[in-house]
Write an enzyme that holds these catalytic residues in place. Structure first.
Site, PDB file in Angstrom:
ATOM      1  NE  ARG A  28     -63.384   5.049 -48.474  1.00 61.24           N
ATOM      2  CZ  ARG A  28     -62.465   4.484 -49.238  1.00 61.24           C
ATOM      3  NH1 ARG A  28     -61.563   3.697 -48.712  1.00 61.24           N
ATOM      4  NH2 ARG A  28     -62.461   4.690 -50.523  1.00 61.24           N
ATOM      5  CE  LYS A  32     -56.464  -0.636 -54.767  1.00 63.31           C
ATOM      6  NZ  LYS A  32     -57.872  -0.844 -55.113  1.00 63.31           N
ATOM      7  NE  ARG A  42     -57.873   5.126 -57.936  1.00 59.82           N
ATOM      8  CZ  ARG A  42     -57.757   4.796 -56.657  1.00 59.82           C
ATOM      9  NH1 ARG A  42     -56.609   4.901 -56.048  1.00 59.82           N
ATOM     10  NH2 ARG A  42     -58.802   4.347 -55.997  1.00 59.82           N
TER      11      ARG A  42
HETATM   12  P1  ADP Z   1     -60.622   2.629 -53.344  1.00 61.85           P
HETATM   13  O1  ADP Z   1     -61.232   2.065 -52.120  1.00 61.85           O
HETATM   14  O2  ADP Z   1     -61.641   2.926 -54.403  1.00 61.85           O
HETATM   15  O3  ADP Z   1     -59.466   1.846 -53.853  1.00 61.85           O
HETATM   16  P2  ADP Z   1     -58.846   4.854 -52.478  1.00 61.85           P
HETATM   17  O4  ADP Z   1     -58.925   4.964 -51.005  1.00 61.85           O
HETATM   18  O5  ADP Z   1     -57.611   4.295 -53.053  1.00 61.85           O
HETATM   19  O6  ADP Z   1     -60.154   4.089 -52.976  1.00 61.85           O
HETATM   20  O7  ADP Z   1     -59.107   6.289 -53.159  1.00 61.85           O
HETATM   21  C1  ADP Z   1     -60.262   7.030 -52.873  1.00 61.85           C
HETATM   22  C2  ADP Z   1     -60.377   8.207 -53.847  1.00 61.85           C
HETATM   23  O8  ADP Z   1     -59.197   9.037 -53.782  1.00 61.85           O
HETATM   24  C3  ADP Z   1     -60.494   7.831 -55.325  1.00 61.85           C
HETATM   25  O9  ADP Z   1     -61.804   7.524 -55.720  1.00 61.85           O
HETATM   26  C4  ADP Z   1     -59.963   9.129 -55.990  1.00 61.85           C
HETATM   27  O10 ADP Z   1     -60.926  10.149 -55.989  1.00 61.85           O
HETATM   28  C5  ADP Z   1     -58.839   9.548 -55.061  1.00 61.85           C
HETATM   29  N1  ADP Z   1     -57.542   8.949 -55.470  1.00 61.85           N
HETATM   30  C6  ADP Z   1     -56.774   8.117 -54.729  1.00 61.85           C
HETATM   31  N2  ADP Z   1     -55.672   7.760 -55.403  1.00 61.85           N
HETATM   32  C7  ADP Z   1     -55.739   8.381 -56.613  1.00 61.85           C
HETATM   33  C8  ADP Z   1     -54.921   8.397 -57.766  1.00 61.85           C
HETATM   34  N3  ADP Z   1     -53.783   7.683 -57.834  1.00 61.85           N
HETATM   35  N4  ADP Z   1     -55.317   9.154 -58.824  1.00 61.85           N
HETATM   36  C9  ADP Z   1     -56.430   9.877 -58.789  1.00 61.85           C
HETATM   37  N5  ADP Z   1     -57.271   9.888 -57.748  1.00 61.85           N
HETATM   38  C10 ADP Z   1     -56.930   9.152 -56.659  1.00 61.85           C
END
Ligand code: ADP
Length: 190
Positions: A136, A16, A91
């Site tokens: 990360r 994404k 999400r």
């Molecule tokens: P990924 O690489 O898993 O898509 P992101 O960078 O989008 O990860 O998000 C990392 C973390 O930030 C998630 O695992 C969660 O803990 C938190 N997070 C991000 N966006 C949301 C959301 N919309 N709702 C709840 N938690 C979120």
């Protein structure tokens, strides 16, 4: 017509962020990544960062009300008036409903939800590779498993949510980055 109010949906590791970057360059609209915003809050030690870092480290979702607040504030800023690429928000169904209300208040609508797909072995492979390269904090095997489970339980239902609203485009997220970018770009047309 090119859609400019976009949401990228898909499991962890599907690309994404990479595809959002391509769209930013091509369409000149900002990306809104709640993951990046939360990581910045943790790094800066803000109250939101302090409240959310434990969830993030474990690969669990941050509580809806926190992330909805973050998204509402960001979507209210003037640079998103011409469009935006949401990445990582919503999400959960509650977040999707909140997004509908936020956009409704702003007098705009989500035009397209691009759902990227890939099978789970491919996703885990990519995330483990990223763990080695970028270090990360949430890219370790146990957390990756949690994030996958959380995705299936809480986020995957959004595919049906946006299909029912007639804005869903499913895009195969496996292949060369350029090739996938062309598919995503195609999904924003028409
Ligand atoms: P990924 O690489 O898993 O898509 P992101 O960078 O989008 O990860 O998000 C990392 C973390 O930030 C998630 O695992 C969660 O803990 C938190 N997070 C991000 N966006 C949301 C959301 N919309 N709702 C709840 N938690 C979120």
């Amino acid at each position: 017509m090119t859609a400019t109010r976009l949401l990228l949906l898909g499991p962890p590791g599907v690309g994404k962020g990479t595809q959002a970057q391509r769209l930013i360059d091509e369409l000149s609209i900002p990306q809104i990544s709640t993951g990046e915003m939360l990581r910045a809050a943790v790094a800066a030690g803000t109250p939101i960062g302090e409240d959310t870092k434990g969830y993030m480290k474990r690969g669990e979702l941050v509580p809806d009300e926190v992330v909805i607040g973050v998204a509402r504030e960001r979507l209210g800023q003037s640079d998103v008036a011409g469009g935006f690429i949401l990445d990582g928000f919503p999400r959960t169904v509650a977040q999707a409903e909140a997004l509908d209300r936020i956009l409704g208040d702003l007098g705009v609508k989500l035009e397209r939800c691009v759902a990227l797909t890939a099978d789970e072995d491919e996703l885990v492979r990519r995330l483990l590779l990223r763990a080695e390269q970028q270090g990360r904090a949430d890219d370790n095997e146990e957390t990756i498993r949690t994030r996958m489970r959380v995705y299936h339980e809480q986020t995957a239902p959004l595919v049906a949510y946006y299909r029912e609203r007639g804005v869903l485009a499913e895009v195969d997220g496996v292949g060369e980055i350029d090739e996938i970018a062309a598919r995503v770009r195609g999904a924003t047309e028409g």
